[in-house]
Structure formats: C-alpha cells, structure tokens
Scaffold this active site. Structure first.
Site, PDB file in Angstrom:
ATOM      1  N   HIS A 151      18.266 -68.905 -52.374  1.00 29.62           N
ATOM      2  CA  HIS A 151      19.305 -68.732 -53.379  1.00 29.62           C
ATOM      3  C   HIS A 151      20.318 -67.676 -52.955  1.00 29.62           C
ATOM      4  CE1 HIS A 151      16.222 -70.253 -56.585  1.00 29.62           C
ATOM      5  NE2 HIS A 151      16.830 -71.252 -55.959  1.00 29.62           N
ATOM      6  N   HIS A 152      20.392 -67.396 -51.631  1.00 31.99           N
ATOM      7  CA  HIS A 152      21.363 -66.395 -51.193  1.00 31.99           C
ATOM      8  C   HIS A 152      22.785 -66.876 -51.426  1.00 31.99           C
ATOM      9  CE1 HIS A 152      21.641 -68.935 -47.596  1.00 31.99           C
ATOM     10  NE2 HIS A 152      22.718 -68.256 -47.242  1.00 31.99           N
ATOM     11  N   LYS A 198      15.675 -79.386 -50.417  1.00 33.99           N
ATOM     12  CA  LYS A 198      15.260 -80.725 -49.966  1.00 33.99           C
ATOM     13  C   LYS A 198      14.446 -81.384 -51.066  1.00 33.99           C
ATOM     14  CE  LYS A 198      15.965 -83.183 -46.222  1.00 33.99           C
ATOM     15  NZ  LYS A 198      17.239 -83.186 -45.478  1.00 33.99           N
TER      16      LYS A 198
END
Length: 475
Positions: free
Chosen positions: A69-70, A111
């Site tokens: 979640h960067h 994914k």
C-alpha cells in the site's frame, strides 16, 4: 536438497522471489525491519463462495492479495487456473509491486486468482463465477478506482473484465470514475487501444534497447541491432505471440517456437503468422510444414541462438539445464522462468539476463494509461490530433514554398497524420521501457552489481522506501 526445493531441484516460485530480494538487500543500507515490511503482503483475502453450475452448487475457491500500500490503488491481474493457490497469488502480487516501482507506475502490487479450469466451464458459468467474485471483492472493499484495480491474466481477457465492470457499475452506480475500477476492458467499454499486445511489445522494446547498447553486445560477442539475431521463444500465448511478431517484423530470425506438446525448429526462420494459423487450425504447433518437430520442449531451450525468450512458465531454466543453455541473452517474458541456482550458473557463463520484473512490465504500463484515460474521461488523441495535423500542414506548406518542390500525396498523408490513441500508447510504452532499461543498467554499473536482476530489485526497493518516507510512515 533444500527444504525450499522440490523433487526436480527447482525452488518454489515464492522462494525464488525471496532469494532475489535478499541478494539485492545486501547492496542497501536499510534497516532489516523496513525490508521485511516491503517483502510482506499487506492484505490477503481468501474466499469461498457458492455458484450454481448446472443442477449442482459448486463452492469456488478464490483470492485477492494486496502486496503493498505504499502507493494506491493496488494493481494486478486475475488468473483462472486449477493451479491457483495463496502462495502463487502472493508471489505474483509482490512481483507487481516491484514492476510498478521500476517503470514509475504509481501503483502498489496486487493479484487475484480463481481456482477453476476455464477450458471445461461454459462461458455462462464463467460469467456467474466472475460476477460473484466481483461482488465479494466489493463487499470487502477490495476493488475500486482508488483502491484496487484488477486486469486480465492467465485464463482471463477482455470479456471477463467487462463482466467485472458491469457488476461494479450495478453496485456502485453513482461512482463517476467507475470505468477505472478495472483495466484490460474492450475499447467500447473504456479500454485503451494497444493493451492486448502491450506485454509482448514491452518485451520487444526492452530487448531491442539492450541490442542497441554497444558495450553489452560486444561483451557477448554480438553485433549491435536486432537484424539477423536468432531468437527462440518458449510459449505462443498472448505475450509470446506478440513478442515473436514484433521481433520478426524488426528483422530478427525466429528459429524455434516451443509449446507444452513440443517445439518446432527452422534454422532459416519461421513465419510467425503462418505458425499461429497452423496452431489455430490444428490445435498444435507441431507438424508445421516449414519446420521440423522437437518432441521434448525443454530441448528447444538448449539450441544455439542469440536470444532466448521464455514466455510461459516459471522455473523452466534451472540448475539441471542451465549449463546447456547456449543463448547469449535471456529475456524473461514470463514471471520467474529462471531459478536462483540457474542464475548463478548463467552469470558465470557470461549470459545477459533481462529480468522479468522489468521486461514484462509492458502490460501494467499500458493498464496505467487505460486507468488515466478512464479518470480523465477523454480518449487519447482527441484533443491534440487535429491540432497536430493543422500544424504539420502549415510546416509542410513552408517546406514546399522554400524548396519549390511539391511532396507527393502519399508522402503528405504520412507527414500530416496526427497521433492516434494507439500511437500515443505505444510511444508512452516505448519511452517507459527505454528509461527503465537505462535506470537498471546505470545502477548496475555505478553500484558494481554483477547482474541486471539484482540491480532491478535494488532500484525497486529504493523507490518503495522513498515512497514510504514521503508518506511519513518510516522515521
């Protein structure tokens, strides 16, 4: 044999990525805890849901993994296969994080996967499964233009993405940016021209840039350029087919194509279009009139060639066959086709490996363009096409006046044409792949890193750390 290896001596896909990450970490002065955070998957959603297929109710196993979640949204394909499992989906999500970082696409990696065989399930039932999967993602907030944006992968395509979009629209009807909830859609539903061939074209651009680099070509005893280069491609799916087509058009010689059932070989070159037509008509590439069969597909990887492109499965080049690889360059169009042990062997042989986390990033790059198109609500080329044509016409008029010579009507058509959407998409992809190649290569030289793979991981990790620092997450 290591506990992380299977009976053939190859590593699991997940362990290969971990080992490559750890190699890169040795070149970084970063606290261990931060590196562990980058390696870890942020969110793993495993689900089981019932779907009525025929007269029976089947329980479907499915996944969506958000690795990092960067940057948001997260981005990654959805694959339909009986081999789908949590480790595979987590590994592919991690690869997406690193790919996006390398090519400056502002997404975190994700994914998805559904454990089904799309070859034996009717389209009607695949639609049911796809729509139910989408509704499950919506319930848990695992899909959305600013949250998580799926795309096609193995076993899926435009049709499945259109079902995902339609389901999202029905449940989020007030979202003005809803078209951006998924990429890889048909053009009529907000897709972008050039998405289907994007990964294969990215492979072409990346290897072409390497072949234009004198120092690298001379290091493996090859001339500069693509013309006349002998190429072997394993896998004639979407990626392999388009890559083969672009290389063929550029003057390279495709001497062998390999599939699961075997391979075909012709030293003078194969016509890719004819082979694909033969495959479509017969269901196999074997017995192509202008080539000889090779029964063992793995043997095709060991033939004399300049460039070997594995474009199908992981771990196809391993410690048991790496010494027999005769290619000068390996371009990893597939995810994880080379094991860490094979890497070491190939490096000692002086073979250049163009790594998967860079080379097959063309798909996510063009997905990014599609996402931007959906958010902007404007088709690429719509605003500038006519302006460019008018400017070109004025420029041409000046040239004709000064030179006192008329340009033919056919030449005028070429010069005057403004950029179409596909022209802009391909131009953006080409620029992205060229820049990515040189960033990796420059880092490799400046840091005295021995291979492109490690340099690519170092580049990706540095960019992720930089993003975290800008968010103020790490001190």
């Amino acid at each position: 044999m290591s506990k992380n290896q299977n009976k053939t001596g190859t590593y699991s896909f997940f362990n290969c990525i971990e080992k490559n990450f750890d190699k890169a970490a040795q070149f970084l002065s970063i606290e261990k805890g931060l590196l562990e955070q980058i390696k870890a998957c942020n969110s793993v959603y495993r689900m089981h849901f019932p779907v009525k297929i025929g007269k029976e109710i089947k329980v479907i196993e499915a996944y969506r993994v958000q690795h990092s979640h960067h940057k948001l949204p997260c981005k990654g394909g959805i694959r339909y296969s009986t081999k789908v499992n949590q480790d595979e989906v987590m590994t592919l999500a991690a690869l997406m994080t690193y790919k996006c970082a390398i090519v400056d696409v502002p997404f975190g990696g994700a994914k998805g996967g559904i454990k089904i065989d799309p070859q034996i399930i009717s389209p009607e039932n695949i639609e049911k499964i796809t729509r139910r999967y989408t509704s499950e993602l919506i319930k848990k907030n695992f899909i959305g233009p600013g949250i998580d944006v799926p795309a096609p992968d193995y076993g899926t395509g435009e049709k499945e993405m259109s079902w995902i979009l339609d389901t999202f629209l029905s449940l989020r009807s007030g979202d003005v940016d809803a078209l951006a909830c998924v990429t890889g859609k048909p053009v009529s539903q907000g897709g972008v021209r050039g998405r289907k061939e994007a990964t294969g074209l990215g492979v072409f651009y990346g290897i072409r840039e390497l072949c234009y680099t004198k120092e690298d070509m001379y290091s493996v005893g090859l001339d500069v350029g693509l013309v006349g280069k002998k190429i072997i491609i394993q896998g004639l799916g979407n990626v392999g087919y388009h890559a083969a087509t672009f290389f063929h058009e550029a003057g390279a010689v495709i001497i062998a194509l390999a599939e699961r059932e075997g391979a075909i070989y012709n030293e003078k070159g194969l016509n890719v279009s004819k082979v694909f037509l033969h495959l479509r008509n017969t269901g196999s590439i074997l017995n192509f009139p202008e080539a000889r069969n090779i029964e063992n597909t793995e043997k095709a990887l060991e033939l004399e060639c300049d460039i070997l492109i594995p474009a199908a499965l992981e771990n196809v080049i391993h410690k048991n066959n790496a010494n027999r690889i005769k290619a000068k360059i390996i371009g990893e169009a597939a995810n994880g086709p080379t094991t860490p042990e094979a890497d070491d062997i190939l490096e000692k042989k002086g073979i250049i490996i163009v790594p998967d986390i860079y080379l097959n990033a063309g798909g996510v790059t063009v997905s990014y363009f599609e996402w931007l198109k959906n958010l902007s609500h404007v088709r690429y080329g719509r605003m500038e096409k006519k302006f460019s044509e008018n400017m070109n016409a004025e420029f041409l008029h000046v040239i004709e006046t000064v030179c006192k010579k008329k340009i033919s009507s056919e030449e005028k058509k070429i010069i005057l044409r403004g950029p179409r959407e596909i022209d802009l998409v391909r131009s953006g992809l080409e620029d992205t792949m060229i820049n990515g190649f040189h960033k990796i290569r420059d880092l490799k030289k400046s840091s005295k890193i021995k291979n492109m793979r490690t340099a690519a991981f170092v580049l990706a990790i540095n960019k992720i750390i930089d993003s975290y620092e800008k968010l103020g997450i790490f001190p």
